[in-house]
Design a protein around this motif. Structure first.
Motif, short mmCIF file in Angstrom:
data_model
loop_
_atom_site.label_atom_id
_atom_site.label_comp_id
_atom_site.label_asym_id
_atom_site.label_seq_id
_atom_site.Cartn_x
_atom_site.Cartn_y
_atom_site.Cartn_z
N CYS A 129 0.80 -1.28 0.05
CA CYS A 129 0.02 -0.18 -0.08
C CYS A 129 0.70 1.20 -0.03
O CYS A 129 0.48 2.17 -0.61
CB CYS A 129 -0.87 0.02 1.09
N LYS A 130 1.88 1.30 0.84
CA LYS A 130 2.79 2.52 0.83
C LYS A 130 3.39 2.63 -0.66
O LYS A 130 3.40 3.62 -1.06
CB LYS A 130 3.89 2.14 1.91
N LEU A 131 3.88 1.40 -1.33
CA LEU A 131 4.55 1.76 -2.40
C LEU A 131 3.39 2.19 -3.48
O LEU A 131 3.75 2.95 -4.39
CB LEU A 131 5.15 0.20 -2.94
N GLY A 132 2.21 1.63 -3.41
CA GLY A 132 1.14 2.17 -4.26
C GLY A 132 0.72 3.57 -3.98
O GLY A 132 0.60 4.49 -5.09
N PHE A 133 0.81 3.91 -2.80
CA PHE A 133 0.50 5.37 -2.57
C PHE A 133 1.64 6.40 -3.03
O PHE A 133 1.36 7.33 -3.72
CB PHE A 133 0.62 5.61 -0.91
#
Length: 101
Positions: free
Chosen positions: A65-69
């Motif tokens: 999720c952090k990477l996607g964000f």
């Protein structure tokens, strides 16, 4: 003479029987409690293992999720930059058309 010795022997025999009975009961209680403790330890160990697995999966998902964000934020910034550039280009074209008329 044999009477008092027989009474002592009987008294000691009774004491030994009582001690053995009490020890047997204590051993049964110990065995039952040990079994319960072993089951509880097994159950809790299983719960801890399951929780650790869930934590690992959760942390993996968090990283995704952090990477996607981060990627989405970068794309948004790029799109906003392109949008501003396009707006300036359209304003310049509008001014150029107005100037031509």
């Amino acid at each position: 003479n044999l009477g008092p010795i027989n009474k002592l022997h009987e008294m000691f025999s009774n004491m030994i029987t009582e001690v053995n009975d009490e020890q047997y009961k204590s051993d049964e209680i110990y065995a039952a409690q040990k079994g319960q403790c072993e089951k509880e330890i097994s159950f809790r160990t299983s719960q801890v293992s399951e929780a650790q697995n869930s934590l690992e999966v959760g942390n993996e998902n968090l990283q995704k999720c952090k990477l996607g964000f981060t990627r989405s934020s970068a794309v948004l910034e790029l799109n906003l930059s392109f949008q501003k550039e396009k707006q300036k280009q359209l304003e310049n074209e509008k001014i150029g058309r107005e100037y031509q008329h």
